[in-house]
Motif scaffolding. Sequence first.
Motif, PDB file in Angstrom:
ATOM      1  N   PHE A 256       0.829  -1.193   0.000  1.00  0.00           N
ATOM      2  CA  PHE A 256       0.000   0.000   0.000  1.00  0.00           C
ATOM      3  C   PHE A 256       0.873   1.257   0.000  1.00  0.00           C
ATOM      4  CE2 PHE A 256      -2.295  -3.424   1.971  1.00  0.00           C
ATOM      5  CZ  PHE A 256      -3.517  -3.387   1.315  1.00  0.00           C
ATOM      6  N   ALA A 257       0.365   2.281  -0.662  1.00  0.00           N
ATOM      7  CA  ALA A 257       1.067   3.560  -0.720  1.00  0.00           C
ATOM      8  C   ALA A 257       0.058   4.686  -0.613  1.00  0.00           C
ATOM      9  CB  ALA A 257       1.868   3.695  -2.008  1.00  0.00           C
ATOM     10  N   SER A 258       0.509   5.798  -0.076  1.00  0.00           N
ATOM     11  CA  SER A 258      -0.263   7.032  -0.086  1.00  0.00           C
ATOM     12  C   SER A 258       0.202   7.851  -1.282  1.00  0.00           C
ATOM     13  CB  SER A 258      -0.030   7.807   1.214  1.00  0.00           C
ATOM     14  OG  SER A 258      -0.531   9.122   1.103  1.00  0.00           O
ATOM     15  N   GLY A 259      -0.743   8.258  -2.113  1.00  0.00           N
ATOM     16  CA  GLY A 259      -0.390   9.056  -3.288  1.00  0.00           C
ATOM     17  C   GLY A 259      -1.265  10.285  -3.393  1.00  0.00           C
ATOM     18  N   THR A 260      -0.679  11.402  -3.793  1.00  0.00           N
ATOM     19  CA  THR A 260      -1.426  12.636  -4.025  1.00  0.00           C
ATOM     20  C   THR A 260      -1.435  12.920  -5.521  1.00  0.00           C
ATOM     21  OG1 THR A 260      -0.831  13.553  -1.869  1.00  0.00           O
ATOM     22  CG2 THR A 260      -1.582  15.103  -3.538  1.00  0.00           C
ATOM     23  N   TYR A 261      -2.627  13.045  -6.097  1.00  0.00           N
ATOM     24  CA  TYR A 261      -2.800  13.304  -7.525  1.00  0.00           C
ATOM     25  C   TYR A 261      -3.603  14.584  -7.727  1.00  0.00           C
ATOM     26  CZ  TYR A 261      -1.447   8.418  -8.475  1.00  0.00           C
ATOM     27  OH  TYR A 261      -0.774   7.220  -8.561  1.00  0.00           O
ATOM     28  N   ARG A 262      -3.421  15.184  -8.910  1.00  0.00           N
ATOM     29  CA  ARG A 262      -4.263  16.304  -9.286  1.00  0.00           C
ATOM     30  C   ARG A 262      -4.886  16.023 -10.654  1.00  0.00           C
ATOM     31  NH1 ARG A 262      -0.172  21.269  -9.035  1.00  0.00           N
ATOM     32  NH2 ARG A 262      -2.190  22.286  -8.734  1.00  0.00           N
TER      33      ARG A 262
END
Length: 363
Positions: A256-262
Amino acid sequence: MADVRGSCDDVRDNVKKYYGSRLGSSCDLQTSATSCSLPRRPLPRSVRDALSLVHPEVTKRFFGCGLPFPAKLAGCRVLDLGSGSGRDCYAFSKLVGPSGRVTGVDMTEELIAASRQYIEYHQKKFGYEEPNVTFVQGYMEKLGEAGIPRDSVDVVLSNCVVCLCPDKRAVLQQAHDVLKEGGELYFSDMYASEVVPHHMKEDPVLWGEGMGGCLFWKDLVPLARSAGFSAPRLVSASRIEIYSGELKAKAGDVSFASGTYRLFKLPKGPVSSQVTVTYRGTVEDFPDQLDFDSSHCFKTDEAAAVSGETAAILRASRFSTDFKIEESDQPESDSTGQCCHLDPFLLADSLGSSVRQCSKINK
């Protein structure tokens, strides 16, 4: 359809209980999901200052997994999906200024009630004549029913709640519908290294921790496109560690990973194949360069060749006055369409970002 609706209702009820009464603080979580996705560079001072001014009791019950704080929020109408205790909303309240407006939507009655207690506190803390924050109880998949009009919001933000929702397609579609043309969905969430197996989706604790409802990261691209958004832009990422041996065993080989997208809501119509853009250095906190995503760093007064969609985003969004855009026949240097530049696991490994503790309550 009745079975599907029943399943969604069951998931919602479980999440409400998990976050409304079971968890007292972010350190009650059994993963490092409350550790921030590490940005490529230190947070701007304005964001650090805004977060430091949030009431400690609000921060204590924060359960996000990232730092969804895009640049240039002053004067914006902001919508926070899954606002929880209100930590991000109150920080956004400072960043949008007295002329901006922040609305937080959450389905959990306890968290909405708790967040509303601090509206006057932050209004006075920021020196505003009137409060600029509103909290509404409702569902992310039904923003119209929550009173959010279509085409009314500049920026939709979210921090680790899409993974708690069984109908992610509806969430993205609703976000697209309430955004103005040129508006942006900027969100942090948990992602899986592969499709989450069925037995994990049926586990209420895994759902509450975000693991059971995680999206396989590659599925975000077609999901975003189907809702009408631009191709996703990966901003930051970090690995998520599982503290509980029992949950780790249930997860098996899934990481699992935390990702920030726009994602952006672009005008309909064709875009130029290649253009040259030059950043003017006019965005607050970014006089020398603007890190737009993990693949694009625009240096002030330096021309850069990008693909048409990037240019369309810069033309249509709130950044339109911050760039000079010219048609170009230079070779294309924009690579956001390649999956390797959207992989939160690769970016997390390149940044060395795997955070071990509940950094939200320690900072």
